[in-house]
Scaffold this active site. Structure first.
Site, PDB file in Angstrom:
ATOM      1  N   GLY A   1       0.838  -1.212   0.000  1.00 39.87           N
ATOM      2  CA  GLY A   1       0.000   0.000   0.000  1.00 39.87           C
ATOM      3  C   GLY A   1       0.864   1.249   0.000  1.00 39.87           C
ATOM      4  O   GLY A   1       0.517   2.264   0.605  1.00 39.87           O
TER       5      GLY A   1
ATOM      6  N   LEU B   1      -0.421   7.395   3.896  1.00 42.24           N
ATOM      7  CA  LEU B   1       0.644   7.136   4.873  1.00 42.24           C
ATOM      8  C   LEU B   1       1.797   6.371   4.219  1.00 42.24           C
ATOM      9  O   LEU B   1       2.976   6.650   4.470  1.00 42.24           O
ATOM     10  CB  LEU B   1       0.033   6.333   6.036  1.00 42.24           C
ATOM     11  CG  LEU B   1       0.727   6.305   7.379  1.00 42.24           C
ATOM     12  CD1 LEU B   1       1.166   7.677   7.835  1.00 42.24           C
ATOM     13  CD2 LEU B   1      -0.199   5.680   8.427  1.00 42.24           C
TER      14      LEU B   1
ATOM     15  N   ASP C   1       2.310  -1.753  -4.523  1.00 44.15           N
ATOM     16  CA  ASP C   1       0.907  -1.313  -4.496  1.00 44.15           C
ATOM     17  C   ASP C   1       0.186  -1.977  -5.668  1.00 44.15           C
ATOM     18  O   ASP C   1       0.817  -2.474  -6.600  1.00 44.15           O
ATOM     19  CB  ASP C   1       0.810   0.219  -4.610  1.00 44.15           C
ATOM     20  CG  ASP C   1      -0.466   0.742  -3.962  1.00 44.15           C
ATOM     21  OD1 ASP C   1      -0.379   1.503  -2.985  1.00 44.15           O
ATOM     22  OD2 ASP C   1      -1.573   0.377  -4.436  1.00 44.15           O
ATOM     23  N   ILE C   2      -1.137  -1.955  -5.595  1.00 42.06           N
ATOM     24  CA  ILE C   2      -1.933  -2.552  -6.668  1.00 42.06           C
ATOM     25  C   ILE C   2      -2.019  -1.618  -7.877  1.00 42.06           C
ATOM     26  O   ILE C   2      -2.334  -2.027  -8.975  1.00 42.06           O
ATOM     27  CB  ILE C   2      -3.337  -2.943  -6.157  1.00 42.06           C
ATOM     28  CG1 ILE C   2      -4.031  -3.881  -7.138  1.00 42.06           C
ATOM     29  CG2 ILE C   2      -4.186  -1.707  -5.857  1.00 42.06           C
ATOM     30  CD1 ILE C   2      -5.256  -4.555  -6.560  1.00 42.06           C
TER      31      ILE C   2
ATOM     32  N   ASP D   1      -0.947  -7.143  -5.842  1.00 40.40           N
ATOM     33  CA  ASP D   1      -2.323  -7.256  -5.352  1.00 40.40           C
ATOM     34  C   ASP D   1      -2.215  -8.084  -4.074  1.00 40.40           C
ATOM     35  O   ASP D   1      -1.749  -9.218  -4.109  1.00 40.40           O
ATOM     36  CB  ASP D   1      -3.166  -7.982  -6.409  1.00 40.40           C
ATOM     37  CG  ASP D   1      -4.580  -8.269  -5.918  1.00 40.40           C
ATOM     38  OD1 ASP D   1      -4.841  -8.112  -4.697  1.00 40.40           O
ATOM     39  OD2 ASP D   1      -5.419  -8.655  -6.748  1.00 40.40           O
ATOM     40  N   ILE D   2      -2.630  -7.510  -2.966  1.00 37.95           N
ATOM     41  CA  ILE D   2      -2.384  -8.129  -1.661  1.00 37.95           C
ATOM     42  C   ILE D   2      -3.117  -9.480  -1.516  1.00 37.95           C
ATOM     43  O   ILE D   2      -2.793 -10.280  -0.641  1.00 37.95           O
ATOM     44  CB  ILE D   2      -2.729  -7.126  -0.524  1.00 37.95           C
ATOM     45  CG1 ILE D   2      -1.964  -7.445   0.738  1.00 37.95           C
ATOM     46  CG2 ILE D   2      -4.203  -7.028  -0.257  1.00 37.95           C
ATOM     47  CD1 ILE D   2      -0.493  -7.350   0.627  1.00 37.95           C
TER      48      ILE D   2
ATOM     49  N   TYR E   1     -14.602  -1.676   7.858  1.00 38.45           N
ATOM     50  CA  TYR E   1     -13.182  -1.318   8.035  1.00 38.45           C
ATOM     51  C   TYR E   1     -12.785  -1.522   9.502  1.00 38.45           C
ATOM     52  O   TYR E   1     -11.776  -2.173   9.798  1.00 38.45           O
ATOM     53  CB  TYR E   1     -13.006   0.146   7.611  1.00 38.45           C
ATOM     54  CG  TYR E   1     -11.687   0.796   7.955  1.00 38.45           C
ATOM     55  CD1 TYR E   1     -10.492   0.370   7.373  1.00 38.45           C
ATOM     56  CD2 TYR E   1     -11.638   1.881   8.836  1.00 38.45           C
ATOM     57  CE1 TYR E   1      -9.288   1.012   7.670  1.00 38.45           C
ATOM     58  CE2 TYR E   1     -10.445   2.522   9.125  1.00 38.45           C
ATOM     59  CZ  TYR E   1      -9.268   2.080   8.541  1.00 38.45           C
ATOM     60  OH  TYR E   1      -8.083   2.716   8.841  1.00 38.45           O
TER      61      TYR E   1
ATOM     62  N   LYS F   1     -10.240  -4.306  11.181  1.00 42.28           N
ATOM     63  CA  LYS F   1      -9.052  -3.892  11.945  1.00 42.28           C
ATOM     64  C   LYS F   1      -9.064  -4.492  13.357  1.00 42.28           C
ATOM     65  O   LYS F   1      -8.014  -4.817  13.898  1.00 42.28           O
ATOM     66  CB  LYS F   1      -8.942  -2.364  11.989  1.00 42.28           C
ATOM     67  CG  LYS F   1      -8.580  -1.739  10.638  1.00 42.28           C
ATOM     68  CD  LYS F   1      -7.121  -1.997  10.251  1.00 42.28           C
ATOM     69  CE  LYS F   1      -6.730  -1.304   8.965  1.00 42.28           C
ATOM     70  NZ  LYS F   1      -5.316  -1.439   8.609  1.00 42.28           N
TER      71      LYS F   1
ATOM     72  N   ILE G   1      -5.087  11.182   9.762  1.00 40.39           N
ATOM     73  CA  ILE G   1      -3.749  11.733   9.517  1.00 40.39           C
ATOM     74  C   ILE G   1      -3.854  12.933   8.578  1.00 40.39           C
ATOM     75  O   ILE G   1      -4.480  12.858   7.518  1.00 40.39           O
ATOM     76  CB  ILE G   1      -2.820  10.675   8.863  1.00 40.39           C
ATOM     77  CG1 ILE G   1      -2.780   9.387   9.704  1.00 40.39           C
ATOM     78  CG2 ILE G   1      -1.414  11.238   8.653  1.00 40.39           C
ATOM     79  CD1 ILE G   1      -2.163   9.521  11.066  1.00 40.39           C
TER      80      ILE G   1
HETATM   81  C1  AKB Z   1     -10.481   6.756   8.048  1.00 43.43           C
HETATM   82  O1  AKB Z   1     -11.042   7.847   8.196  1.00 43.43           O
HETATM   83  O2  AKB Z   1     -11.043   5.751   7.609  1.00 43.43           O
HETATM   84  C2  AKB Z   1      -9.029   6.657   8.473  1.00 43.43           C
HETATM   85  C3  AKB Z   1      -8.908   6.153   9.874  1.00 43.43           C
HETATM   86  C4  AKB Z   1      -9.285   7.015  10.995  1.00 43.43           C
HETATM   87  O3  AKB Z   1      -8.500   5.052  10.069  1.00 43.43           O
HETATM   88  N1  AKB Z   1      -8.370   7.890   8.325  1.00 43.43           N
END
Ligand code: AKB
Length: 312
Positions: free
Chosen positions: A7, A12, A33-34, A49-50, A139, A143, A169
């Site tokens: 990535g 980042l 990266d892809i 491609d991961i 997401y 995680k 970020i």
């Molecule tokens: C997002 O907004 O999805 C990211 C995060 C906070 O992981 N920047």
């Protein structure tokens, strides 16, 4: 020996690759990266491609990879358009990395986690390290599961895997893509280019954020720390600043007095409301000496100065 960044074209990943290259030498850091890089990334770059497990193995063998920074992921807002794909990329991508690392000579893995692991049942203010984590985005779910797998690989196989729960970020040199915190980067570009910005979050939505130099420094310090100091193998809470769109707009107005912000919230508002507004990062401070250097005012001043140089 070399270092692999997956990535590497992301917000980042781009800056991390540059930082690792300045530290270890360009030829030692393999960006992957892809998609092809748009200009920033120089060689060595490999397409990856991961989900292509065989290709990951070949790259690790061909380049004698000893460290992996696994940055490839689909972020919170984009993830909601295709939940199955997001789960597949975010979780199965990580599982392949962990498993190949375990079976080869890879010595260290970095996994970026996020404040998205938290959910509406998590305490919002100064969110502690260990709390209920029932996120509402795919997401965030991927995680949380990823953190648990990192912890498992460390406890069961002694894999040296380290992770940080990043806030949003903010940086001038690379664009975010598909996150809920993206407004905090877009606002600077729009302020300088058009003097106005329509924000997709409501003005009073407080979220944890961090300036890019602090984020890169956190990764470097964590990865260089003695293994005995790394007591958390899921993901460390780290904090920079906690800000709302209206506070950020007011700070920008100190430098660009004609700047105007309007609000038109969309589905990302709900995601933002499910996340903490501030983070307790005491454990990171105690274990490996984490200390952010930028607050709202110093970050805003630097962002505007740096972006103004690009736009000259
Ligand atoms: C997002 O907004 O999805 C990211 C995060 C906070 O992981 N920047």
């Amino acid at each position: 020996m070399s270092i692999l960044v997956t990535g590497a074209n992301g917000q980042l990943g781009t800056i991390l690759t540059e930082a690792l290259r300045s530290k270890h030498g360009s030829h030692k850091v393999i960006a992957s990266d892809i998609i092809r890089p748009k200009g920033h990334q120089t060689d060595p770059f490999v397409m990856l491609d991961i989900l292509n497990v065989q290709r990951i193995g070949e790259i690790i063998a061909d380049y004698n990879v000893k460290q992996i920074y696994h940055m490839a992921a689909i972020l919170s807002a984009n993830g909601e358009w295709n939940p199955q794909k997001t789960w597949n990329v975010n979780l199965n991508g990580l599982l392949s990395i962990l498993e190949i690392a375990r079976l080869t000579e890879v010595e260290k893995v970095f996994f970026p986690s996020t404040i998205a692991v938290f959910g509406p049942s998590t305490p919002k203010e100064m969110t502690p390290q260990e709390v209920p984590m029932i996120p509402t985005t795919v997401y965030g779910m991927s995680k949380v599961a990823g953190e648990l797998w990192c912890n498992y690989y460390h406890k069961r196989y002694e894999l040296d895997v380290r992770s940080l729960r990043f806030p949003g970020i903010i940086g001038y040199d690379s664009m975010p893509g598909g996150g809920t915190t993206d407004y905090a980067v877009e606002i600077f570009h729009e302020a300088l280019e058009h003097g106005a910005y329509t924000c997709f979050l409501e003005g009073q939505t407080s979220l944890p954020m961090m300036y890019m130099p602090d984020a890169i420094r956190a990764i470097m310090i964590l990865m260089d720390s003695d293994t005995k100091n790394i007591r958390i193998r899921s993901g460390y809470n780290i904090a920079g600043m906690s800000i709302t769109p209206s506070q950020l707009a007011a700070e920008i107005t100190k430098h660009l007095p004609h700047f105007e912000i309007t609000y038109h919230s969309d589905f990302r508002q709900k995601i933002a409301e499910s996340w903490p507004s501030s983070i307790d990062d005491r454990q990171a401070k105690e274990d490996w000496g984490w200390q952010p250097q930028y607050d709202l005012s110093t970050m805003t001043e630097d962002m505007i100065q740096q972006l103004a140089k690009f736009k000259e």
